[in-house]
Each structure stands twice: as C-alpha cells, then as structure tokens.
Scaffold this active site. Sequence first.
Site, mmCIF file in Angstrom:
data_model
loop_
_atom_site.group_PDB
_atom_site.id
_atom_site.type_symbol
_atom_site.label_atom_id
_atom_site.label_comp_id
_atom_site.label_asym_id
_atom_site.label_seq_id
_atom_site.Cartn_x
_atom_site.Cartn_y
_atom_site.Cartn_z
ATOM 1 N N HIS A 64 11.814 -28.030 -53.676
ATOM 2 C CA HIS A 64 11.738 -27.181 -54.786
ATOM 3 C C HIS A 64 11.276 -25.617 -54.283
ATOM 4 C CE1 HIS A 64 12.258 -28.940 -59.049
ATOM 5 N NE2 HIS A 64 12.467 -29.974 -58.114
ATOM 6 N N GLU A 73 19.490 -27.783 -59.307
ATOM 7 C CA GLU A 73 18.982 -27.273 -60.476
ATOM 8 C C GLU A 73 18.972 -25.739 -60.402
ATOM 9 O OE1 GLU A 73 16.340 -29.278 -59.082
ATOM 10 O OE2 GLU A 73 17.162 -31.330 -59.765
#
Length: 321
Positions: free
Chosen positions: A38, A107
């Site tokens: 991330h 994402e």
Amino acid sequence: MVDIGYTMMSEHSGPRQLVEDVVLAEQVGFDFSVASDHYSPWLEEQGHAPYVWSVLGAAAQATRRIPLMTYVTCPTVRYHPAVVAQKAATVQLLSEGRFRLGLGSGENLNEHVVGGGWPPADVRQEMLVEAVEIIRELFAGGWVNHRGKHFDVESARLWDVPEPAPPIGVAVSGEQSCAIAGELADLVIAVEPDRALLESFDRHGGAGKPRVGQLPVCFDADRDTAVARAHEQFRWFGGGWKVNAELPGTSAFAAASRFVRPEDVAASIPCGPEVAPFVEAVKAFTDAGFTEVALVQIGGDAQRPFLEWAEKSLLPALREL
C-alpha cells in the site's frame, strides 16, 4: 490440512515492527506469510504505509523458513510491470525461493498518487493481463521488447534471474478476474470464502492450483476491546471490493463507513479471546475449497499478544481442521 498464514499488514505497522512480527510468526509456527503493498492506509486511524518491498527484503534476511508473498501488488499504474518483475526476482533470490508474487488490478487509494488517473475496471483487467505476460517473459531471463496496448518495454532483461521464478498469484472477485487467474496464474487469491469464485477459477484452467484466502481477525483478552479496535481500524472492510477499489483516500473511506456500527463489524470479524469463532471463520474458507488462509490480526500494537495466543491456542485448534 489447510495452511495458516500470517499477514504483515503495512497499513497498521511501521517497517521494523513488520519484520519483527513476521520473525515471531515464523517462530510460533505459522505456515506462510503475506504482506500488503500500500501507499496509503485505508483509514487514518491505521496510520502506516511503508514501502513493502524494502520490508520483504529485510524479512527475507531475518527469517529462515516462512514463505513470503505480496497480497497483493498492482503491476499497472504505480509500478510498471518491468519494475515489478525485477523486485519480485530480487526477493525470490534473497529469500532463497520462498517468495510468491501476488498480483491484482489494484485500488484507486494507492494508484492515484502518480497522477495517471484511475481506469475503469475492464481496462484495469486488460492492463493486468498484459502486465502478467511481461513479467513472465522477464522471468524467463531473455531480452524483452514489448509494444502493447498499455505498456511498452524497451530492451529489458533481468540480470539476476531466480530459479525457480516466483509463482504468480492473481486476486479474484468476479467472473472476469477468475478467467484471468485460471489462464495466467499459478495460484488464486481471494478475500471472501466464496466457492463460486474457485469453481470459476477451475473452469478457466485453475483446477489443482493453490487457492489462498485472507481473513481479518481481532484477538484481545477483552472482547469489547477487540470489537472497538476492529471497528476503529477495519470498518471499511464491509464495503466490498467494487466500492473499495474506487475510493481515492482515507477521508473517502471514513465517509463511506461512518454509519458502520461496532456490532456490524463484530458480526463479520471474529473478535475476542475465544478460539471457536476464529476456527469457524477459517472453516468457512476450507469448506469453500481454499487450501491456505492468511489471518490479519487487526491493530499494530496487538500483534505480539495475538502471536503468543496463536501459538498456545489458535494454531493447535486450526491444525485439527
């Protein structure tokens, strides 16, 4: 017997702690480990997002047995697939063959940071297919020149090529991604115990390949404390991936989850000190056909108590599955 994994969740721990925690996870008997890739946490309350590839390199040196895996890396926007191939090959060499490359279509939360926009879902799947093809070609060790719809590669070669190459996993959430995984992946990745996903994966060529699930859990000696922590840090999880893939930042996830109650989170995430709910949650994955399940203990400060409890209570109970 299902293999039980430990998740290095980079959204709630700094880099040194992630390495220390996976070392302890190896010591207490977890079968494998996975790490999130991330640029941002889901919620500000989580508070971390170190560069996971540096963490994986450190973990490869600090551990001796436990397999490592990205869960998952998006090889299309923030990273070019040629760069992902180099990183994965390096971690495979550092870990002496213990690394698997988990890939997904990504994402918006993490990928928008490079300013390239966020493509629609069907385009993201096209990009993922092309990226996997490039990565596999580079893993083969030769020179690669590629002129594709989404990516170009100019005279690229991996100069340090691992043998064997890292197995590639692809994350799935629907029929299109299952078709991609079945055709192109060595294993399938999913975060819900949905038998239909695995059946679709099998129809498209995945029969007999490993299938790796992931399950958030929240151990604490006090159940109310566990529920409160799960709500604080994981209330975003119930939005589903069609929503979670599109939101651009922590404020968006906070707004989307503002009406989620602690009891809602506790209904979907096992919380507290009792082993039985954790076992039942894992059993849902094994009943669906998963061969491996990685647990995500929620809360950076709660890792050591969880790992100690897992060694004494949880892992022995899960071995009976």
